[in-house]
Design an enzyme around this catalytic site. Structure first.
Site, mmCIF file in Angstrom:
data_model
loop_
_atom_site.group_PDB
_atom_site.id
_atom_site.type_symbol
_atom_site.label_atom_id
_atom_site.label_comp_id
_atom_site.label_asym_id
_atom_site.label_seq_id
_atom_site.Cartn_x
_atom_site.Cartn_y
_atom_site.Cartn_z
ATOM 1 N N ASP A 1 45.488 -35.049 76.927
ATOM 2 C CA ASP A 1 44.210 -34.768 77.570
ATOM 3 C C ASP A 1 43.674 -36.017 78.275
ATOM 4 O O ASP A 1 43.754 -37.124 77.755
ATOM 5 C CB ASP A 1 43.216 -34.308 76.497
ATOM 6 C CG ASP A 1 41.884 -33.906 77.066
ATOM 7 O OD1 ASP A 1 41.831 -32.939 77.832
ATOM 8 O OD2 ASP A 1 40.882 -34.573 76.735
ATOM 9 N N GLU B 1 47.881 -34.491 81.497
ATOM 10 C CA GLU B 1 46.768 -33.921 82.245
ATOM 11 C C GLU B 1 46.171 -35.090 83.021
ATOM 12 O O GLU B 1 45.323 -35.824 82.519
ATOM 13 C CB GLU B 1 45.706 -33.303 81.340
ATOM 14 C CG GLU B 1 44.606 -32.634 82.154
ATOM 15 C CD GLU B 1 43.230 -32.655 81.491
ATOM 16 O OE1 GLU B 1 42.404 -31.790 81.834
ATOM 17 O OE2 GLU B 1 42.967 -33.549 80.662
#
Length: 549
Positions: free
Chosen positions: A216, A275
């Protein structure tokens, strides 16, 4: 060490045997997938019970959004303990059982890792607060004195992605940085203890048997020296053309090279997925150089309109950017942070990826089905977000009082309508939560979702679910689909994309009218009725067809 069933053998893909290079990966948002204990919240038991569905759908791997111990200020992306399961989702024993069963079914498991920030309830941060200024624990975050005569102003002009200042003042007068919610303080990745801790966390989950990590905010770990002011830039956009001092700094790559060395201690089937919101696909390619991550999400593709010229431009740029570093291109249409593509494509282009308008649902679904077939025909790896295989639209009319997205409640931040794509998915035609669980659902489901359920669509040859099942089955057996790093573009009418791969051709009509195109062979699959007459075919509006040649 606990013994685990081996993950399935890696299929071949071109000259590289990495399973991820042409994998189809299914994203599970745990709280909204399936509820195993009837408390209205999805959990690991519910996911484990539905693994046969995912196997039969035809995906290769399952990516689980966060399930760690968390106060849930941002749906689990505020982690208090990276080695524990939040009780709302189950226990470490449940995680162990889920991993074992997935491997037994031939599915791999990728887990979310959240390294940019922790929860403010994390032990390190709690100790940093209690010990006060000068505490060694404060060096593991970004604590700073404020500006102004009495330190009453934030240390710089950075804004939170969720809206408002990116700084919160503590009772003792210092400020701490949080690029997202105040409950999510950013780690200081220049500190060796932070780097050591996350290498340990990686090993913990690798020892549990996971097959990889989706990282993330992979672009956010390193901040520019001195945390300089930005000035008049629009800071609230994750993706833009401006270089920000808190995103995509070159120092992040040293971190990921060290992580790749940790994975090398295990076997060559473990993967890292970034990401990484970057200004260009060329910058994204930096994250997947041979000694760093294996994949990076292609957000430029996700944000592309249903337009042949735009799509071809992004496809070419994506393939060209990844080719020099030898990484597969990834393709994605929806995830837990953006409006589902069945709703995006139902609205006029240019409205962005967060919408409150339902739009023309019939048009949106038709385009979404065609876009899926186009995506699955491209070389590389494809990501599917739970429920898109049912053709689910965003829920655009949720009452404000039920929304839980923190950015909804913070002025001007990240649009704030992500709850609409997070509503629990329907499994059965009837019931209080359409089979999600016996205790209702944490977000209300629309009344018409019974007609979109797995039960209703199973066996219906015209359903979106059966289209996905057929597409994934064809992709698995058709040589060349997913493999390679390029396409051969064919001549086509305006508004139509047509390209050849080994043994097949994909043709997509992005216009609102039927078009005449060459019939390249036998129809393998289409989201609409293709009428073939001799060497020509009529392709309906918003339709993609796969040809066997």
């Amino acid at each position: 060490m606990t013994q685990h069933l081996a993950a399935p053998a890696a299929p071949t893909s071109g000259t590289d045997t990495g399973w991820w290079r042409d994998a189809v990966i299914y994203q599970v948002y745990p709280r909204s997938f399936a509820d195993g204990n009837g408390d209205g919240m999805g959990d690991l038991e519910g996911i484990r019970n539905r693994l046969p569905y995912l196997r039969d759908l035809g995906v290769d791997a399952v990516w689980l959004s966060p399930f760690y111990a968390s106060p849930q200020a941002d749906a689990g992306y505020d982690v208090a303990d990276y080695r524990a399961i939040d009780p709302m989702f189950g226990s470490l024993l449940d995680a162990d059982a889920l991993i074992r069963e997935a491997h037994g079914l031939g599915l791999r498991i990728i887990v979310d890792l959240v390294p940019n920030h922790s929860s403010d309830r994390h032990e390190w941060f709690q100790r940093a607060l209690s010990e006060g200024p000068g505490s060694p624990l404060r060096e593991r975050y970004h604590f700073r004195p404020g500006k102004g005569k009495n330190g009453e102003l934030p240390p710089n002009d950075w804004e939170s992605i969720f809206g408002g200042p990116a700084w919160t003042r503590t009772d003792d007068g210092e400020w701490y940085l949080h690029l997202f919610a105040p409950e999510q303080p950013d780690f200081n990745w220049e500190h060796p203890a932070v780097r050591d801790e996350f290498r340990s966390i990686l090993r913990f989950w690798l020892d549990m048997g996971v097959d990889g990590f989706r990282v993330d905010v992979a672009h956010g770990l390193i901040k520019a020296d001195g945390l300089p002011d930005i000035g008049g830039h629009d800071q609230l956009k994750l993706l833009g053309n401006d270089v920000m001092p808190f995103f995509d700094q070159d120092g992040v790559h040293e971190v990921y090279r060290s992580w790749r060395q940790v994975l090398a201690e295990y076997d060559d089937n473990r993967v890292l997925v970034a990401e990484a919101w970057t200004p260009t696909v060329e910058r994204t390619a930096n994250y997947v150089r041979p000694d760093e991550m294996h994949q990076a999400f292609n957000f430029q593709y996700l944000g592309t309109h249903w337009d042949a010229a735009e799509l071809r431009k992004v496809i070419d740029a994506s393939l060209e950017a990844m080719r020099p570093v030898g990484a597969p291109t990834t393709w994605v249409l929806s995830n837990h942070d953006v409006t589902r593509h069945a709703t995006r494509f139902a609205n006029p282009a240019g409205l962005g990826t967060q919408l409150r308008e339902a739009g023309d649902r019939e048009l949106g679904l038709r385009r979404a089905r065609a876009a899926t077939l186009l995506m699955l025909a491209l070389p590389g790896s494809a990501y599917i977000y739970q429920g898109e295989e049912l053709g689910l639209p965003d829920v655009t009319d949720l009452p404000d009082e039920v929304r839980q997205d923190p950015s909804f409640w913070r002025a001007s931040g990240q649009d704030g309508f992500r709850d609409g794509c997070r509503v629990p998915i329907p499994w059965t035609a009837e019931g209080s939560s359409y089979g999600f669980g016996s205790g209702g659902s944490w977000l209300p489901q629309p009344a018409e979702w019974g007609s979109l359920s797995v039960e209703t669509q199973t066996g219906d040859p015209g359903s979106t679910l059966e289209l996905y099942r057929s597409a994934l089955a064809v992709r698995r057996v058709q040589q060349g689909m997913g493999a390679g790093d390029g396409v051969e573009w064919l001549d086509a009418p305006e508004g139509v994309l047509s390209f050849a791969r080994d043994g097949f051709v994909c043709t997509a009509n992005t216009t609102g009218e039927p078009v005449r195109v060459p019939a390249h062979g036998r129809v393998l699959l289409s989201n609409g009725t293709v009428r073939v007459t001799g060497a020509e075919a009529e392709l309906p509006a918003d339709t993609t067809v796969w040809w066997a040649v």
